[in-house]
Design a protein around this motif. Sequence first.
Motif, PDB file in Angstrom:
ATOM      1  N   GLN A 407      72.357  40.648  -5.368  1.00 43.23           N
ATOM      2  CA  GLN A 407      71.905  39.426  -4.436  1.00 43.23           C
ATOM      3  C   GLN A 407      70.639  38.893  -5.089  1.00 43.23           C
ATOM      4  N   PRO A 408      69.353  39.664  -5.577  1.00 46.29           N
ATOM      5  CA  PRO A 408      68.252  39.318  -6.053  1.00 46.29           C
ATOM      6  C   PRO A 408      68.636  38.270  -7.323  1.00 46.29           C
ATOM      7  N   LEU A 409      69.731  38.629  -8.128  1.00 48.51           N
ATOM      8  CA  LEU A 409      69.982  37.825  -9.283  1.00 48.51           C
ATOM      9  C   LEU A 409      70.575  36.581  -8.814  1.00 48.51           C
ATOM     10  N   LEU A 410      71.565  36.624  -7.830  1.00 49.12           N
ATOM     11  CA  LEU A 410      72.045  35.358  -7.425  1.00 49.12           C
ATOM     12  C   LEU A 410      71.003  34.405  -6.686  1.00 49.12           C
ATOM     13  N   SER A 415      67.505  29.500  -7.870  1.00 51.36           N
ATOM     14  CA  SER A 415      66.189  28.850  -7.484  1.00 51.36           C
ATOM     15  C   SER A 415      65.823  27.974  -8.754  1.00 51.36           C
ATOM     16  N   ARG A 416      65.286  26.654  -8.398  1.00 53.41           N
ATOM     17  CA  ARG A 416      65.034  25.770  -9.726  1.00 53.41           C
ATOM     18  C   ARG A 416      63.744  26.486 -10.199  1.00 53.41           C
ATOM     19  N   ASP A 417      62.985  27.387  -9.770  1.00 51.35           N
ATOM     20  CA  ASP A 417      61.911  27.811 -10.756  1.00 51.35           C
ATOM     21  C   ASP A 417      62.313  29.164 -11.558  1.00 51.35           C
ATOM     22  N   SER A 418      63.246  29.955 -11.021  1.00 48.98           N
ATOM     23  CA  SER A 418      63.634  30.915 -11.888  1.00 48.98           C
ATOM     24  C   SER A 418      64.858  30.715 -12.614  1.00 48.98           C
ATOM     25  N   ALA A 476      73.774  29.248 -12.679  1.00 50.42           N
ATOM     26  CA  ALA A 476      72.497  28.803 -12.557  1.00 50.42           C
ATOM     27  C   ALA A 476      72.313  27.215 -12.959  1.00 50.42           C
ATOM     28  N   PHE A 477      73.450  26.750 -13.199  1.00 57.23           N
ATOM     29  CA  PHE A 477      73.404  25.470 -13.724  1.00 57.23           C
ATOM     30  C   PHE A 477      73.083  24.345 -12.732  1.00 57.23           C
TER      31      PHE A 477
END
Length: 651
Positions: A407-410, A415-418, A476-477
Amino acid sequence: MNFFERQRQVRRLSVRLVLLFVLAVVGIVVVVNLAAVFAFNATSADPGQLTGFVVLVTVATVVAIGLAALVRTLALRGGGGKVARELGGVPVPTDTTDPELRRLRNVVEEMALASGVPVPEVYVLADETAINAFAAGWTPSDAAVAVTRGALRRLNRDELQGVIGHEFSHVVNGDMRLNIRLMGLLFGILFLTVIGRGLARAGIIGGARPRGNNNSGGANPLALVGLALLVAGYVGVLAGRLIQASVSRQREYLADASAVQYTRQTRGIAGALKKIGGLSDGSELTSPKRDEVGHMLFGEASRVSWFATHPPLVDRIRALEPSFDPAELRELAQRWSAAPPSGRQEDIALGLAPAGPAGGQGGGAAPAMPAEGTLVRVGPTEVLGRVAAPTGTAFTHAAAILDRIPQPLLDRARSRDSAGPLLLGILLSADPSVRRQQDAALAERHGRDLAQAAGREADAVAGLHPMLRLPLAELAFPALRDRPDAELESLLAAVFTLIHADGAIDVSEYCLSRLLLAELAESLRPDSRWRPDRRTLTDSRSAAAHLLAVLAQVGHTDRAAAETAFQSGVAALRPGTTLPYAPPENGVLALETAWPVLDRLRPADKERLVAATVAVISHDGMMTVPEIELLRTICGLLHCPLPPMAGHGTG
């Protein structure tokens, strides 16, 4: 019909679209010329003057139509998001916690992963209470999927999956490109209606004829020309409806069938169609642009149309459920007139979502990922049949992939920043020596802060299963596309830096980097050209040989075995011929000039190239999981999306 045949069909439809457009322009020109000749009493002129007058009017009309179509097409270069925003679409945040919006994003993400394409932008037409949806864009990399608020409220998860599956069929098969071209051409032939209204109004308001005009009829030529352009414009409207109907009707049946193939059940899309037929709002949109986009919608945009852009609703349902009785729609209409259905409540009743506020992915326990050494029996014919044709198994794998990513990777991917540092972290090499050079190149050209952030993300994804790396990057796209263009350009440069930081980068890392670089570039600068310059294998032989030689070289340490694999690929590429095995000196970087050439191959030749690639990677008929993921990235670079395949025929 497989993906490559569908591509050939889209090309034939493109030719038909141009021919119909030309015929429509000819009809409009004839109407305008007749009106202009009578409005200005040119019938009494000598033949030379009459010919010059007709030529002048013809050129002016064609130029007006052409410029209008060109300007409209250029305005749509922003991709699918541009179309969605024009219809009042509101972007769905990647990290939304709204139950309905989260369910929509989950379904879209699962469908994208199952299809092997980047996750598109997601929009909601917040002011539309009917059930409808569309996909728009030039390529999958700049695609957007939009659904109405009515669809979110009325459809349960199975039905929403069916609708999204229908739209993804248009995404992966190239229908979107044809649809957006059609929008530009339709605007051109309808443009004269706008001019005609203006001239007619000006002529009527202007009243008397200009002084010195000897027209005994006393009619104002400005008003007559305006009325003629109105008539010509309505000729264009008629032609536009005919073009929309001829281009889109059969594709809707194919997209419905694809939705069933994706989800392994008919009740979802059939249920959505029944709700369109049984609810008072149906699929009718209120947007003034509804006719312009009617050919790309899930359902008819208006109740009354001269030429329907979609097959009759009952026929679509019967194609899915042959025993369907139209009387069922009347019964549903009576039941729902008092209490319209709630998709959310149906989800809870069907066990498709928990009763809590957020709602999960609805997938149950995730199956285990296959081990890296697992062998999968795969042949070229089997792979070709799966290109752009995800099955229900692929959809199950996609849901499992989402469940297996921590979940942390998702959260960081959404997130726009990461999302940017995470993408770079995924692309950093696992080889310590290569990674050190990449880190130094990133720090030198893009700053130490970015290099350190990418390094932290690389450590976080180091233990990810090979099947999860490409999906995580694709997830992430949407967050990446939400960044300013300048930041996207910087990210493109950083990915390019990773590719060229050291020639020792392995082929899997290179192909993944190159695929994501291409997708980012396409999302930033969509290619809206008509693409007439298709190439053949004959004039692309060198590029194809480079690809097969590189794959054979990296897959085998023994030269004889590598040459055997290479020749098996050549046999699939050009039966009965042999080519010299000559792996390029600069390894994978030799492919930098090959991709643009190979991506331009005709569908039939691209089909043979994919078969040849499969033959090289699995010349013994078996593949490991990393080899399958390598094949998927190569197919992505060739714009032949390949769904997840691990789990089929393991040995």
